[in-house]
Design a protein around this motif. Structure first.
Motif, mmCIF file in Angstrom:
data_model
loop_
_atom_site.group_PDB
_atom_site.id
_atom_site.type_symbol
_atom_site.label_atom_id
_atom_site.label_comp_id
_atom_site.label_asym_id
_atom_site.label_seq_id
_atom_site.Cartn_x
_atom_site.Cartn_y
_atom_site.Cartn_z
ATOM 1 N N LYS A 242 95.532 26.951 67.321
ATOM 2 C CA LYS A 242 95.102 27.107 68.670
ATOM 3 C C LYS A 242 93.635 26.038 68.355
ATOM 4 C CE LYS A 242 97.086 30.388 71.389
ATOM 5 N NZ LYS A 242 96.601 32.166 71.222
ATOM 6 N N VAL A 243 93.601 25.517 69.775
ATOM 7 C CA VAL A 243 92.667 25.067 69.479
ATOM 8 C C VAL A 243 91.708 25.415 70.930
ATOM 9 C CG1 VAL A 243 91.494 22.147 70.483
ATOM 10 C CG2 VAL A 243 93.398 22.604 68.915
ATOM 11 N N LEU A 244 90.200 25.799 70.782
ATOM 12 C CA LEU A 244 89.453 26.761 71.194
ATOM 13 C C LEU A 244 87.967 25.485 71.894
ATOM 14 C CD1 LEU A 244 88.200 28.698 73.148
ATOM 15 C CD2 LEU A 244 87.049 28.895 71.242
ATOM 16 N N LEU A 245 88.343 24.519 72.481
ATOM 17 C CA LEU A 245 86.841 24.081 73.265
ATOM 18 C C LEU A 245 85.497 24.782 73.603
ATOM 19 C CD1 LEU A 245 89.073 20.915 74.954
ATOM 20 C CD2 LEU A 245 88.514 21.617 72.150
ATOM 21 N N ILE A 246 84.757 24.461 73.190
ATOM 22 C CA ILE A 246 83.762 25.468 73.982
ATOM 23 C C ILE A 246 83.089 24.142 74.800
ATOM 24 C CG2 ILE A 246 81.910 26.803 73.386
ATOM 25 C CD1 ILE A 246 82.942 27.569 71.071
ATOM 26 N N LEU A 247 82.709 24.857 76.368
ATOM 27 C CA LEU A 247 81.428 23.936 76.940
ATOM 28 C C LEU A 247 80.365 24.563 77.922
ATOM 29 C CD1 LEU A 247 85.099 22.246 78.722
ATOM 30 C CD2 LEU A 247 83.501 21.369 77.169
ATOM 31 N N GLY A 248 79.418 24.237 77.782
ATOM 32 C CA GLY A 248 78.310 24.935 78.411
ATOM 33 C C GLY A 248 77.850 25.963 77.774
ATOM 34 N N TYR A 249 78.262 26.390 76.651
ATOM 35 C CA TYR A 249 77.798 27.606 75.941
ATOM 36 C C TYR A 249 76.572 27.692 75.184
ATOM 37 C CZ TYR A 249 78.087 32.006 73.676
ATOM 38 O OH TYR A 249 77.616 33.273 72.961
ATOM 39 N N SER A 250 75.454 28.633 75.232
ATOM 40 C CA SER A 250 74.563 28.662 74.260
ATOM 41 C C SER A 250 74.901 29.003 73.152
ATOM 42 C CB SER A 250 73.375 29.592 75.467
ATOM 43 O OG SER A 250 73.724 30.813 75.794
ATOM 44 N N PHE A 251 75.514 30.043 73.218
ATOM 45 C CA PHE A 251 76.092 30.554 71.712
ATOM 46 C C PHE A 251 74.772 32.093 71.684
ATOM 47 C CE2 PHE A 251 77.953 26.495 70.807
ATOM 48 C CZ PHE A 251 79.253 26.977 70.551
ATOM 49 N N CYS A 252 74.599 32.675 72.997
ATOM 50 C CA CYS A 252 73.114 33.496 72.950
ATOM 51 C C CYS A 252 74.206 34.824 73.309
ATOM 52 C CB CYS A 252 72.464 33.452 73.970
ATOM 53 S SG CYS A 252 71.064 31.908 73.419
ATOM 54 N N ASP A 253 75.451 35.188 73.284
ATOM 55 C CA ASP A 253 76.046 36.133 73.465
ATOM 56 C C ASP A 253 76.877 36.606 72.225
ATOM 57 O OD1 ASP A 253 78.064 38.572 73.873
ATOM 58 O OD2 ASP A 253 77.378 37.578 76.573
ATOM 59 N N ASP A 254 75.872 37.911 71.879
ATOM 60 C CA ASP A 254 76.256 38.254 70.427
ATOM 61 C C ASP A 254 78.305 38.997 70.103
ATOM 62 O OD1 ASP A 254 74.076 37.675 69.452
ATOM 63 O OD2 ASP A 254 73.339 39.723 69.674
ATOM 64 N N HIS A 255 78.328 39.257 71.276
ATOM 65 C CA HIS A 255 79.460 40.311 71.880
ATOM 66 C C HIS A 255 80.681 38.482 71.712
ATOM 67 C CE1 HIS A 255 78.135 43.553 72.056
ATOM 68 N NE2 HIS A 255 78.514 44.107 72.683
ATOM 69 N N VAL A 256 81.135 37.690 72.488
ATOM 70 C CA VAL A 256 81.501 36.683 72.394
ATOM 71 C C VAL A 256 81.018 35.822 71.237
ATOM 72 C CG1 VAL A 256 81.028 34.402 73.811
ATOM 73 C CG2 VAL A 256 81.061 36.121 75.064
ATOM 74 N N ASN A 257 80.306 35.721 69.891
ATOM 75 C CA ASN A 257 80.316 35.431 69.028
ATOM 76 C C ASN A 257 81.077 35.763 68.082
ATOM 77 O OD1 ASN A 257 78.682 32.962 70.175
ATOM 78 N ND2 ASN A 257 76.225 34.053 69.380
ATOM 79 N N ASP A 258 80.871 37.117 68.275
ATOM 80 C CA ASP A 258 81.498 38.068 66.882
ATOM 81 C C ASP A 258 82.882 37.582 67.160
ATOM 82 O OD1 ASP A 258 79.393 38.935 66.384
ATOM 83 O OD2 ASP A 258 79.603 40.434 67.321
ATOM 84 N N ILE A 259 83.809 37.496 68.464
ATOM 85 C CA ILE A 259 85.373 36.853 69.210
ATOM 86 C C ILE A 259 85.289 36.060 68.264
ATOM 87 C CG2 ILE A 259 87.035 37.027 70.557
ATOM 88 C CD1 ILE A 259 85.520 38.911 72.611
ATOM 89 N N ILE A 260 84.216 34.933 68.320
ATOM 90 C CA ILE A 260 84.484 33.689 67.865
ATOM 91 C C ILE A 260 84.777 34.177 66.526
ATOM 92 C CG2 ILE A 260 84.492 31.377 68.024
ATOM 93 C CD1 ILE A 260 82.928 31.999 70.370
ATOM 94 N N ILE A 261 84.288 34.541 65.963
ATOM 95 C CA ILE A 261 83.948 34.807 64.461
ATOM 96 C C ILE A 261 85.041 35.756 63.988
ATOM 97 C CG2 ILE A 261 82.974 35.955 63.118
ATOM 98 C CD1 ILE A 261 80.011 35.508 64.304
ATOM 99 N N ASN A 262 85.813 36.273 64.407
ATOM 100 C CA ASN A 262 86.693 37.102 64.459
ATOM 101 C C ASN A 262 88.070 36.051 64.082
ATOM 102 O OD1 ASN A 262 88.368 39.839 63.587
ATOM 103 N ND2 ASN A 262 88.878 39.182 65.632
ATOM 104 N N GLY A 263 87.991 35.403 65.051
ATOM 105 C CA GLY A 263 89.367 34.874 64.956
ATOM 106 C C GLY A 263 88.857 33.714 63.699
ATOM 107 N N LEU A 264 87.464 32.948 64.085
ATOM 108 C CA LEU A 264 88.015 32.160 62.588
ATOM 109 C C LEU A 264 88.255 32.475 61.496
ATOM 110 C CD1 LEU A 264 84.576 30.508 63.788
ATOM 111 C CD2 LEU A 264 86.756 29.160 63.623
ATOM 112 N N ASN A 265 87.705 33.785 61.470
ATOM 113 C CA ASN A 265 88.022 34.713 59.508
ATOM 114 C C ASN A 265 90.068 34.778 59.475
ATOM 115 O OD1 ASN A 265 85.151 34.481 58.702
ATOM 116 N ND2 ASN A 265 84.834 36.327 59.807
ATOM 117 N N ASN A 266 90.173 35.242 60.705
ATOM 118 C CA ASN A 266 91.988 35.955 60.535
ATOM 119 C C ASN A 266 93.450 35.073 61.457
ATOM 120 O OD1 ASN A 266 90.844 38.552 60.033
ATOM 121 N ND2 ASN A 266 89.694 38.629 61.370
ATOM 122 N N ASN A 267 92.735 33.713 61.495
ATOM 123 C CA ASN A 267 93.584 32.934 62.133
ATOM 124 C C ASN A 267 93.217 31.549 61.823
ATOM 125 O OD1 ASN A 267 95.627 30.710 63.459
ATOM 126 N ND2 ASN A 267 94.791 31.891 65.229
#
Length: 345
Positions: A242-267
């Protein structure tokens, strides 16, 4: 990163995470703008006493939810009754609705969804949006691109949570775009019986508006769109290359950040490219995701590639959504403006 242009130009499975910066680039207010508008509307002194200077529209709605859970019957808290708090919530949601339902040009978003449809070919096309507005829906429909969001029906399409987790049993083609509004939407409503549906009647009551910038999103049942959409985001990042492009996001939502981190850790086949509007956002991105080698981030004057922060010389800010679309259009037209030449350096 050397292969960024190849990523953007070669068909592959690309997903999008869209934040408020995209809507801001299209002419709508972001969280900071909405906060100013909401604060102007809240005139109750007793409620304002409970707010901090740093509170934004999301944390203000958090406090509304907290007060609603604490005040029962005829009780008061800081001289606030339940009816007063409910009126404040209605005014906040009304302000959000009025500010975000204004028609804006969608030509840039149209270019984005057409490009996404092309780049992914016959594979899954998924957009995860943190915005409440309907600009993406208008862009998809304006280009006759079918999409699915987990709602089924005609008069008042109702939400079916199982369809988000597994839509293979439905008549939903793989080539359709899947649009998941992670924080809710201007046309999501919740009935008195708890049914969640789409209602495009702007005259309906604002207090039924189902948006999730508040603690309520974490208290909702698994049938609510928020939980189903977040689960879908998590699973999407875990499967296949997968390629995830992140546009216009401030990285201030911990729940969203956790999901991205989980993806990077496991894929290990997940690559993330973040386009940040300014250095502050880039630094936040590095703070959250910087330890991963498969994360690349670009801002106006800096880039973060291979876990290294360095200067990024370019005429235009690729972290600005409008300039990002210029790059996309130039690739489609097989042109190479200055900004593209700089990306490869």
């Amino acid at each position: 990163m050397e292969n960024l242009l190849e990523i953007l130009a070669t068909p592959k499975q690309v997903g999008l995470l869209i934040g408020a910066g995209v809507s801001k680039a299209c002419g709508l207010p972001n969280v900071e703008d909405l906060t100013k508008d909401v604060r102007k509307k809240i005139t109750n002194k007793k409620f304002n006493e409970l707010l901090e200077e740093t509170d934004n529209v999301e944390t203000i709605l958090n406090k509304v939810q907290q007060l609603k859970s604490l005040i029962t019957g005829e009780k008061k808290l800081n001289d606030l009754t339940l009816a007063t708090v409910q009126d404040i919530e209605k005014e906040i949601k009304k302000t959000i609705f009025e500010k975000l339902s204004v028609d804006q040009p969608i030509d840039k978003l149209s270019d984005l969804v057409v490009w996404l449809n092309f780049i992914n070919g016959e594979v899954q096309k998924e957009i995860f949006s943190l915005n409440y507005d309907l600009l993406l829906e208008k862009a998809l429909e304006g280009n006759s691109l079918p999409y699915f969001s987990g709602f089924i029906g005609n008069v008042k399409p109702f939400f079916v949570s199982d369809s988000v987790d597994d839509f293979t049993g439905l008549h939903v083609k793989q080539t359709w775009t899947k649009l998941w509004k992670l924080h809710g939407s201007l046309n999501f409503k919740k009935s008195s019986t708890g049914q969640i549906f789409i209602e495009n009647n702007i005259e309906s009551e604002y207090e039924n508006l189902l948006i999730y910038p508040s603690m309520d999103k974490y208290l909702s049942s698994r049938k609510a769109p928020f939980i189903a959409y977040m689960d879908r985001f998590r699973k999407y990042l875990l499967i296949n290359e997968k390629v995830l492009l992140i546009l216009g996001y401030s990285f201030c939502d911990d729940h969203v950040n956790d999901i991205i981190i989980n993806g990077l850790n496991n894929n290990s086949r997940l690559s993330v490219f973040a386009f940040c509007y300014d250095e502050k956002t880039l630094n936040k991105c590095i703070e959250v995701l910087g330890k991963y080698p498969n994360i690349s981030a670009y801002s106006d004057k800096l880039k973060f590639v291979n876990k290294t922060k360095s200067e990024f010389k370019n005429k235009d800010n690729i972290g600005d959504f409008n300039n990002f679309i210029t790059v996309i259009n130039s690739l489609v037209n097989q042109k190479k403006p200055e900004i593209i030449n700089e990306i490869t350096k």
